[in-house]
Design an enzyme around this catalytic site. Structure first.
Site, PDB file in Angstrom:
ATOM      1  N   CYS A  15       0.793  -1.229   0.000  1.00  0.00           N
ATOM      2  CA  CYS A  15       0.000   0.000   0.000  1.00  0.00           C
ATOM      3  C   CYS A  15       0.826   1.279   0.000  1.00  0.00           C
ATOM      4  O   CYS A  15       0.262   2.367  -0.137  1.00  0.00           O
ATOM      5  CB  CYS A  15      -0.951  -0.003   1.195  1.00  0.00           C
ATOM      6  SG  CYS A  15      -1.915  -1.518   1.331  1.00  0.00           S
ATOM      7  N   HIS A  72      -3.922   8.085   6.054  1.00  0.00           N
ATOM      8  CA  HIS A  72      -4.017   6.763   5.425  1.00  0.00           C
ATOM      9  C   HIS A  72      -5.449   6.246   5.564  1.00  0.00           C
ATOM     10  O   HIS A  72      -6.027   5.748   4.602  1.00  0.00           O
ATOM     11  CB  HIS A  72      -3.013   5.808   6.065  1.00  0.00           C
ATOM     12  CG  HIS A  72      -2.939   4.472   5.411  1.00  0.00           C
ATOM     13  ND1 HIS A  72      -2.644   4.313   4.078  1.00  0.00           N
ATOM     14  CD2 HIS A  72      -3.127   3.216   5.913  1.00  0.00           C
ATOM     15  CE1 HIS A  72      -2.653   3.021   3.774  1.00  0.00           C
ATOM     16  NE2 HIS A  72      -2.947   2.339   4.869  1.00  0.00           N
ATOM     17  N   HIS A 131      -9.518   2.113  -1.337  1.00  0.00           N
ATOM     18  CA  HIS A 131      -8.105   1.923  -1.045  1.00  0.00           C
ATOM     19  C   HIS A 131      -7.458   1.363  -2.308  1.00  0.00           C
ATOM     20  O   HIS A 131      -7.669   0.208  -2.668  1.00  0.00           O
ATOM     21  CB  HIS A 131      -7.931   0.959   0.134  1.00  0.00           C
ATOM     22  CG  HIS A 131      -6.514   0.841   0.602  1.00  0.00           C
ATOM     23  ND1 HIS A 131      -5.463   1.462  -0.024  1.00  0.00           N
ATOM     24  CD2 HIS A 131      -5.958   0.162   1.655  1.00  0.00           C
ATOM     25  CE1 HIS A 131      -4.335   1.175   0.598  1.00  0.00           C
ATOM     26  NE2 HIS A 131      -4.612   0.399   1.623  1.00  0.00           N
TER      27      HIS A 131
END
Length: 396
Positions: A160, A285, A319
């Protein structure tokens, strides 16, 4: 050794995500609090909802058919928005002085899944299948071949935080004098491996992505791509600081106290020579998973208190995994651009029910405005294995 220009400038941005195609559409939808509806992906054999990029994607040129996959089409869609600027850089500096650094975590795995499925049922691979479609390194290689760039071309894959690391890596190439300009960013396309893997971890929301809420129950996976042209030539917005840390606490869970996330943010501030109170906005985040939100809220509260405006863009984009770092840095670039001279901030999209076990942060609301244009934004990308990256973007 990194002496050739501490400040590296982000000249232009190409971006595609669930909020749309291109700078104007993405910024307008984000500032308006648009929240795309998650849905099962028509081209994947799974019922898990996700946020896909709307509309058609450009086909790859015939000579590059071996690289054809949705991931590279996303990258090509982003590149198309800034290709004239990249072509000018190629002409100005020469092909050997142009690098390509791309972050991805899936590449063309969806095409690989389809090929293996056909092999199992028919005994044959699809006629058009080539391993380059799903090779992680194929993303940067494809862009370099398409452009004729002959400088360093490589792909970064740290789940990520992949494309946040790619931007930091591109900056090193420029500081070391290896390149005069770098095409840097990332892309990730939806695939069953990702969707079903996150579902197996219990990390997919049953309803909506609801970051920092007491009712949060997981994230939603998205897809997209964002590419910057980065060089030493002055431009309005620059990558002023980059900080990284690796806590190696667990293969998928973050260190609960947030100390390594805090270290990445501190490193970015030090690198930029900026005090914490100078920031205008933090793109968190903010995955809406229980452990990630808890540790990030602690880290942000310890470093900044509750006074810095902040929010998570993941309810709007999903995401985007390996592309998340570049897309979210791109969102910060848009906030700092001439298109946002009114100093508007994007709303943090959630149900407003704070988890009582977490500190309260300065979540931005719809129609929040500054009295003057924004100057500095921080973007956080915290990945599996504790691979944390914070990017500080601002006016030099």
């Amino acid at each position: 050794m990194e002496e050739q220009g501490k400040v590296l400038f982000l000249h232009d941005l190409g971006i595609v995500c669930a909020l749309g195609h291109g700078k104007a559409e993405v910024l307008a939808n984000w500032l308006a609090g648009r929240r795309p509806e998650p849905a099962p992906v028509p081209w994947l054999a799974t019922a898990i909802p996700a946020l896909s990029v709307p509309g058609e994607l450009p086909p790859l040129p015939p000579g590059l058919a071996d690289y054809d996959c949705r991931n590279n089409r996303l990258l090509l869609a982003a590149l198309g928005q800034i290709e004239p600027a990249v072509r000018r850089a190629l002409e100005q500096y020469g092909p050997h002085r142009i690098g390509v650094v791309v972050g991805t975590s899936t590449s063309g795995i969806a095409e690989g899944e389809e090929a293996v499925g056909m092999l199992r049922t028919t005994g044959r691979m699809p006629a058009g299948y080539h391993y380059r479609q799903q090779e992680l390194g194929g993303a940067a290689e494809f862009l370099a071949r398409h452009l004729g760039a002959q400088g360093p071309a490589y792909t970064v894959s740290t789940t990520c935080s992949s494309s946040a690391n790619a931007l930091a890596s591109a900056r090193r190439l420029l500081r070391l004098g290896v390149c005069d300009a770098v095409l840097a960013g990332g892309g990730d396309a939806l695939c069953r491996t990702t969707l079903e893997g996150f579902a197996a971890l219990g990390a997919i929301s049953k309803t909506r992505c609801n970051p920092f809420s007491r009712n949060r129950d997981g994230t939603l996976i998205g897809e997209g791509a964002a590419l910057f042209l980065m060089s030493r030539e002055p431009a309005p917005v620059a990558l002023l600081g980059a900080g990284a840390s690796a806590d190696a606490y667990h293969i998928s869970a973050p260190r609960p106290d947030g100390s390594c996330a805090k270290a990445a943010m501190q490193a970015a501030l030090r690198d930029a020579g900026l005090a914490p109170e100078r920031l205008d906005y933090i793109n968190l985040h903010g995955t809406a998973t229980p452990q990630n939100d808890a540790m990030e809220s602690r880290a942000v509260a310890e470093l900044f208190g509750g006074g810095i405006a902040c929010g998570s863009s993941k309810p709007a984009t999903g995401h985007c995994l390996g592309a998340a770092g570049a897309i979210e840095a791109g969102l910060c670039w848009l906030l700092l651009s001439e298109s946002n001279r009114e100093g508007r901030l994007p709303p943090h999209l959630w149900d407003g029910e704070l988890d009582p076990e977490m500190p309260r942060l300065g979540f931005a609301a719809l129609e929040t405005r500054r009295s003057k244009p924004l100057q500095y934004c921080l973007s956080n990308s915290f990945a599996f294995g504790g691979n944390n990256v914070s990017l500080l973007i601002g006016h030099a």
